[in-house]
Design a protein around this motif. Structure first.
Motif, PDB file in Angstrom:
ATOM      1  N   LYS B 135      74.944  28.557 -33.307  1.00 16.63           N
ATOM      2  CA  LYS B 135      73.612  28.307 -33.319  1.00 16.63           C
ATOM      3  C   LYS B 135      72.594  29.195 -33.225  1.00 16.63           C
ATOM      4  O   LYS B 135      72.776  30.091 -32.508  1.00 16.63           O
ATOM      5  N   GLY B 136      71.414  29.386 -33.965  1.00 15.91           N
ATOM      6  CA  GLY B 136      70.559  30.144 -33.953  1.00 15.91           C
ATOM      7  C   GLY B 136      70.878  31.425 -34.760  1.00 15.91           C
ATOM      8  O   GLY B 136      69.959  32.143 -35.331  1.00 15.91           O
ATOM      9  N   ASN B 137      71.913  31.776 -35.294  1.00 15.01           N
ATOM     10  CA  ASN B 137      72.469  32.921 -35.991  1.00 15.01           C
ATOM     11  C   ASN B 137      72.038  32.138 -37.740  1.00 15.01           C
ATOM     12  O   ASN B 137      72.489  31.177 -37.884  1.00 15.01           O
ATOM     13  N   ALA B 138      71.533  33.161 -38.484  1.00 13.67           N
ATOM     14  CA  ALA B 138      71.273  32.778 -39.705  1.00 13.67           C
ATOM     15  C   ALA B 138      71.300  34.411 -40.540  1.00 13.67           C
ATOM     16  O   ALA B 138      71.337  35.163 -40.088  1.00 13.67           O
ATOM     17  N   MET B 139      71.411  34.040 -41.747  1.00 17.69           N
ATOM     18  CA  MET B 139      71.031  35.172 -42.714  1.00 17.69           C
ATOM     19  C   MET B 139      69.587  34.930 -43.301  1.00 17.69           C
ATOM     20  O   MET B 139      69.282  34.162 -44.009  1.00 17.69           O
ATOM     21  N   TYR B 140      68.626  35.865 -42.975  1.00 19.37           N
ATOM     22  CA  TYR B 140      67.551  35.590 -43.522  1.00 19.37           C
ATOM     23  C   TYR B 140      67.333  36.189 -44.830  1.00 19.37           C
ATOM     24  O   TYR B 140      67.972  37.357 -45.169  1.00 19.37           O
ATOM     25  N   ILE B 141      66.801  35.513 -45.811  1.00 17.13           N
ATOM     26  CA  ILE B 141      66.813  35.997 -47.162  1.00 17.13           C
ATOM     27  C   ILE B 141      65.487  36.305 -47.790  1.00 17.13           C
ATOM     28  O   ILE B 141      64.516  35.311 -47.499  1.00 17.13           O
ATOM     29  N   ILE B 165      66.935  40.588 -50.990  1.00 18.18           N
ATOM     30  CA  ILE B 165      67.471  41.365 -49.984  1.00 18.18           C
ATOM     31  C   ILE B 165      67.955  40.220 -48.932  1.00 18.18           C
ATOM     32  O   ILE B 165      67.396  39.426 -48.624  1.00 18.18           O
ATOM     33  N   LEU B 166      69.016  40.814 -48.069  1.00 19.67           N
ATOM     34  CA  LEU B 166      69.428  39.964 -47.121  1.00 19.67           C
ATOM     35  C   LEU B 166      69.378  40.711 -45.644  1.00 19.67           C
ATOM     36  O   LEU B 166      69.709  41.817 -45.590  1.00 19.67           O
ATOM     37  N   SER B 167      68.947  39.831 -44.794  1.00 18.68           N
ATOM     38  CA  SER B 167      69.002  40.450 -43.285  1.00 18.68           C
ATOM     39  C   SER B 167      69.307  39.484 -42.113  1.00 18.68           C
ATOM     40  O   SER B 167      68.831  38.637 -42.178  1.00 18.68           O
ATOM     41  N   PRO B 168      70.520  39.867 -41.726  1.00 18.76           N
ATOM     42  CA  PRO B 168      71.161  38.840 -40.646  1.00 18.76           C
ATOM     43  C   PRO B 168      70.143  38.881 -39.232  1.00 18.76           C
ATOM     44  O   PRO B 168      69.594  40.108 -39.048  1.00 18.76           O
TER      45      PRO B 168
END
Lengths: 355, 355
Positions: B135-141, B165-168
């Protein structure tokens, strides 16, 4: 933000010049650049040593703030070469001061005067062969600043790059310019950034202008966004209206750029004995003047084209053609101004500055 | 503009991964990027073959249009990994459609669905180790497009670059957020680009936000630029107000972004039996509700923070502290939404899409 003074400029000259590849008789505006450019980075809270080096692309990180949050400002200036091969700038302090006003509004650091002015002088001297003599010929100067900090978070960048690039230009005839008065779209908001020379202001105009182009109009005259009753700018230029023998233009505001050509024309017209009124000009007033024949001229004013005469305007589906007149103020004022700029007439105003 | 379909993606994998250099417990939002990126160029009137390659800077010409005229748009999305290590997107069609709406408004070419969607899926699969469970973890796109054509003339570019680009990221507590209601500055004009996710809209907010920061406020609640009487957005988020047990938010307009989290929360709240009113909310109404105690909550809604509760607001020099309440709607709705996004609760809405 800090504006450390530094007098040193690191110079690396290009091994060869591109100047012989350029046809100076057939210049497309803003398309050709000289051999060198000025670059100065803002990092760790201060401006680094400015560098003049060969014009070339630089490495940009995909997460660079300018790509995502649009922190970018610029200026448009011109330099001119006189018959003695001296190079002159036109009111450069106006551009320098406006650049830093734009910087403040966009939460960017102000550029020190010596970086901007000494950097520009040095750059022009190095590329002086690119500045051509003769009326209409000029070196278009593009100082700009972009946010180079990385990371996709919507905060002001910590890092910036200030650059100056030079593009030789010649006078051009903008053709028959018909405009449409904006009834829906707008270029600026109250409390917004319309008075800043911010990159985002320009991209916002492209779509409405494209729609106008499809209807056969070259530009849009922008009106105030709240009521669309006040005439504000024409395309990317300030706009003047001649009703009978009075010249009218809107006052500068948060929505209207404090144009150098605009303020120059106001002074020049006054010195010629022309009655100038700086006040809000209403769309209704323009339509009425067009209908009763008192509207004689409309023209845009800006650094690139100097003065761009407008041949007619459309409002609420009705097209109003302007009369063809002898001795147009647009022609007279442009002639007087370009003579001063090109050092072909005496500059009694003290506008021209030798580098 | 043309949107040629192409199904091929050229893939070049990074020789080594940076993943072991990253502390996933201490991620700063949007600061770390994965091993790869997607790049697709628009040239000669058509989209070229998309490329997935190692994340790296690219060469940018100093006269690139994005630096001077601000043609730049983006999206913010997230991907989530479930307990089976499957990766899910949240309402990606909403982001894709909005991206192309932004493109039209900024006179940029629309991106074909397969470049955007297949490109994103492929990229996420290649960098799947970077997407963390929980929960709360995501890959920001971050999909974005910039104008890459050269030349300093204020016309739409002929060339563009689309990138992803992708930012965890991990969930973050935004702290105690106090806001000031804008009485002078504004973020958007009628007939402007406020509804587009255009880079220039963000830079315009930095200076007013910096001024608010100096007064001890973290964000600005934007009001309409014409009258400053209507509440529109909070910082870079849509904004919700809870008066008694009714949730209020402004309708989307030319000035207000059609936020995915905003529309999701409206549906989610309704499904929970909460009374939701989508209508203009007046500043006067908010002040009155604060004074009579009926104002219970204010919160921002956006992809990055999901929901960001606001603890109080200042208007005309008076600070109104919100009550500390049990079972805040902000907390409940955020919990329900992040459970759906992280596949920890059933998605009865069909919002989540497996790649």
């Amino acid at each position: 933000m800090s504006a450390t003074q530094t007098n040193k400029i690191d110079i690396t000259k290009a091994a060869t010049s591109k100047i012989n590849e350029v046809d100076f008789e057939k210049l497309s505006f803003g398309a050709v650049f000289t051999d060198h450019m000025l670059e100065c980075d803002f990092t760790n809270g201060e401006w680094q040593t400015p560098v003049i080096k060969p014009y070339a692309p630089f490495l940009a990180d995909p997460s660079m703030r300018v790509f995502h949050y649009g922190q970018a400002i610029f200026e448009g200036m011109k330099a001119y070469k006189d018959d003695n091969s001296d190079i002159w700038l036109f009111r450069p302090d106006e551009n320098y001061n406006r650049f830093n006003k734009s910087a403040v509004r966009m939460a960017m650091p102000e550029v020190p005067e010596n970086v901007f002015m000494d950097g520009l002088s040095q750059l022009l001297k190095i590329d002086q062969e690119w500045v051509k003599k003769g009326k209409g010929n000029a070196m278009y100067i593009r100082p700009f600043m972009i946010a180079t900090g990385t990371g996709v978070i919507a905060n002001p960048s910590d890092d910036y790059k200030f650059m100056i690039i030079l593009s030789p230009v010649t006078s051009y005839y903008s053709g028959d310019v018909k405009v449409v008065i904006a009834e829906h779209f707008s270029r600026a908001a109250n409390g917004g950034i319309g008075a800043a020379k911010a990159a985002g202001n320009y991209a916002a105009q492209f779509y409405p202008t494209t729609l106008a182009n499809k209807e056969g109009f070259q530009q849009v005259i922008w009106t105030d966004d709240a009521t669309h009753t006040k005439l504000e700018e024409a395309g990317t230029m300030n706009v003047f209206f001649r009703i009978n023998d009075t010249l009218l233009t809107a006052p500068t505001s948060e929505r209207i750029l404090d144009g150098v050509t605009r303020k120059t024309l106001i002074d020049l017209a006054k010195s010629e004995g022309i009655n100038v009124e700086v006040r809000s000009v209403l769309v209704s007033e323009l339509v009425e003047a067009a209908e009763n024949g008192s509207l004689k001229e409309i023209f845009g004013a800006g650094t690139a084209a100097v003065i761009s005469p407008i041949s007619g305007f459309s409002y609420k589906e009705t097209y109003h053609e302007l009369p063809k007149i002898e001795n147009a103020m647009a022609t007279q004022l442009k002639d007087k101004l370009t003579n001063i700029q090109n050092k072909l007439a005496e500059d009694t105003f003290g506008w021209t500055v030798k580098i």
